[in-house]
Design a protein around this motif. Structure first.
Motif, PDB file in Angstrom:
ATOM      1  N   ARG A   9      36.442  65.169 129.285  1.00 11.10           N
ATOM      2  CA  ARG A   9      37.034  66.475 128.491  1.00 11.10           C
ATOM      3  C   ARG A   9      36.480  67.590 128.975  1.00 11.10           C
ATOM      4  O   ARG A   9      35.194  67.592 129.223  1.00 11.10           O
ATOM      5  CB  ARG A   9      36.578  66.032 126.975  1.00 11.10           C
ATOM      6  N   LEU A  10      37.355  68.474 129.527  1.00 15.51           N
ATOM      7  CA  LEU A  10      37.024  69.938 129.692  1.00 15.51           C
ATOM      8  C   LEU A  10      36.967  70.800 128.566  1.00 15.51           C
ATOM      9  O   LEU A  10      38.535  70.806 128.016  1.00 15.51           O
ATOM     10  CB  LEU A  10      37.832  70.276 130.949  1.00 15.51           C
ATOM     11  N   GLU A  11      36.188  71.672 128.231  1.00 16.61           N
ATOM     12  CA  GLU A  11      36.174  72.696 127.110  1.00 16.61           C
ATOM     13  C   GLU A  11      36.180  74.031 127.651  1.00 16.61           C
ATOM     14  O   GLU A  11      35.054  74.192 128.594  1.00 16.61           O
ATOM     15  CB  GLU A  11      35.322  72.395 126.050  1.00 16.61           C
ATOM     16  N   LEU A  12      36.900  74.914 127.069  1.00 15.34           N
ATOM     17  CA  LEU A  12      36.728  76.420 127.609  1.00 15.34           C
ATOM     18  C   LEU A  12      35.483  76.821 127.690  1.00 15.34           C
ATOM     19  O   LEU A  12      34.763  76.655 126.453  1.00 15.34           O
ATOM     20  CB  LEU A  12      37.673  77.174 127.038  1.00 15.34           C
ATOM     21  N   ALA A  13      34.700  77.241 128.562  1.00 19.80           N
ATOM     22  CA  ALA A  13      33.298  77.795 128.594  1.00 19.80           C
ATOM     23  C   ALA A  13      33.296  79.370 128.050  1.00 19.80           C
ATOM     24  O   ALA A  13      34.441  79.970 127.972  1.00 19.80           O
ATOM     25  CB  ALA A  13      32.619  77.752 129.819  1.00 19.80           C
ATOM     26  N   ARG A  14      32.412  79.814 128.362  1.00 17.81           N
ATOM     27  CA  ARG A  14      32.288  81.324 127.705  1.00 17.81           C
ATOM     28  C   ARG A  14      33.121  82.265 128.640  1.00 17.81           C
ATOM     29  O   ARG A  14      33.061  82.248 129.872  1.00 17.81           O
ATOM     30  CB  ARG A  14      30.608  81.680 127.693  1.00 17.81           C
ATOM     31  N   THR A  15      33.828  83.086 127.895  1.00 18.88           N
ATOM     32  CA  THR A  15      34.567  84.117 128.606  1.00 18.88           C
ATOM     33  C   THR A  15      34.613  85.331 127.730  1.00 18.88           C
ATOM     34  O   THR A  15      34.181  85.399 126.742  1.00 18.88           O
ATOM     35  CB  THR A  15      36.130  83.604 128.625  1.00 18.88           C
ATOM     36  N   LYS A  16      35.278  86.414 128.353  1.00 17.36           N
ATOM     37  CA  LYS A  16      35.212  87.707 127.486  1.00 17.36           C
ATOM     38  C   LYS A  16      35.896  87.418 126.163  1.00 17.36           C
ATOM     39  O   LYS A  16      35.406  88.156 125.030  1.00 17.36           O
ATOM     40  CB  LYS A  16      35.843  88.780 128.256  1.00 17.36           C
ATOM     41  N   ASP A  17      37.140  86.759 125.947  1.00 15.87           N
ATOM     42  CA  ASP A  17      37.747  86.437 124.735  1.00 15.87           C
ATOM     43  C   ASP A  17      37.016  85.613 124.001  1.00 15.87           C
ATOM     44  O   ASP A  17      37.214  85.444 122.553  1.00 15.87           O
ATOM     45  CB  ASP A  17      39.048  86.209 125.017  1.00 15.87           C
ATOM     46  N   PHE A  18      36.212  84.622 124.530  1.00 17.79           N
ATOM     47  CA  PHE A  18      35.601  83.508 123.819  1.00 17.79           C
ATOM     48  C   PHE A  18      34.122  83.420 124.182  1.00 17.79           C
ATOM     49  O   PHE A  18      33.776  82.642 124.832  1.00 17.79           O
ATOM     50  CB  PHE A  18      36.220  82.173 124.143  1.00 17.79           C
ATOM     51  N   PRO A  19      33.180  84.535 123.641  1.00 15.56           N
ATOM     52  CA  PRO A  19      31.789  84.301 124.058  1.00 15.56           C
ATOM     53  C   PRO A  19      30.989  83.350 123.733  1.00 15.56           C
ATOM     54  O   PRO A  19      30.039  82.968 124.279  1.00 15.56           O
ATOM     55  CB  PRO A  19      31.313  85.422 123.267  1.00 15.56           C
ATOM     56  N   ASN A  20      31.521  82.596 122.770  1.00 20.18           N
ATOM     57  CA  ASN A  20      30.907  81.014 122.524  1.00 20.18           C
ATOM     58  C   ASN A  20      31.734  80.092 123.047  1.00 20.18           C
ATOM     59  O   ASN A  20      31.459  78.834 122.858  1.00 20.18           O
ATOM     60  CB  ASN A  20      30.593  80.899 121.057  1.00 20.18           C
ATOM     61  N   GLY A  21      32.617  80.250 123.977  1.00 14.16           N
ATOM     62  CA  GLY A  21      33.533  79.264 124.501  1.00 14.16           C
ATOM     63  C   GLY A  21      34.473  78.883 123.477  1.00 14.16           C
ATOM     64  O   GLY A  21      34.669  79.406 122.265  1.00 14.16           O
TER      65      GLY A  21
END
Length: 120
Positions: A9-21
């Motif tokens: 499973r790959l989950e979105l890591a921290r990004t500008k739009d999702f600071p907590n992933g």
């Protein structure tokens, strides 16, 4: 020695739009892995139809496809042709163990980091 096919499973890591992933933005891969977490290319070539991906994104239908080897590396592909392919940066040298990170390039050219969160 035959390698086990593993759900990853790959989950979105921290990004500008999702600071907590974002665990809601995820991919579920099914791949053969060597002991160090790298893809076992021999096993994959023997039964490439088993190398699957499900892209799970909020407010979108799940997309079902395959993990494929391309001229330039690895990609997640949902339809024939390259238009929808999402490339995975250096998957041939990046391990897929819990806590590891990989970068995916979407068809529009944007890149997103993903964290390997579950492998059982």
């Amino acid at each position: 020695m035959q390698m086990a096919w593993t759900p990853i499973r790959l989950e979105l890591a921290r990004t500008k739009d999702f600071p907590n992933g974002s665990p809601a933005h995820a991919y579920l891969l099914h791949l053969p892995l060597e002991a160090g977490g790298l893809i076992d290319e021999t096993a994959l070539r023997a039964t490439p139809e088993k190398a699957t991906v499900i892209r799970s994104w909020p407010h979108e239908r799940d997309a079902h496809g395959y993990v494929i080897r391309t001229k330039s590396g690895w990609a997640l592909s949902y339809r024939p042709g390259e238009e929808d392919d999402e490339t995975v940066f250096h998957l041939e040298t990046h391990s897929l163990r819990p806590g590891d990170y990989v970068t995916l390039t979407e068809p529009d050219g944007s890149t997103l980091p993903f964290r390997v969160s579950i492998q059982s």
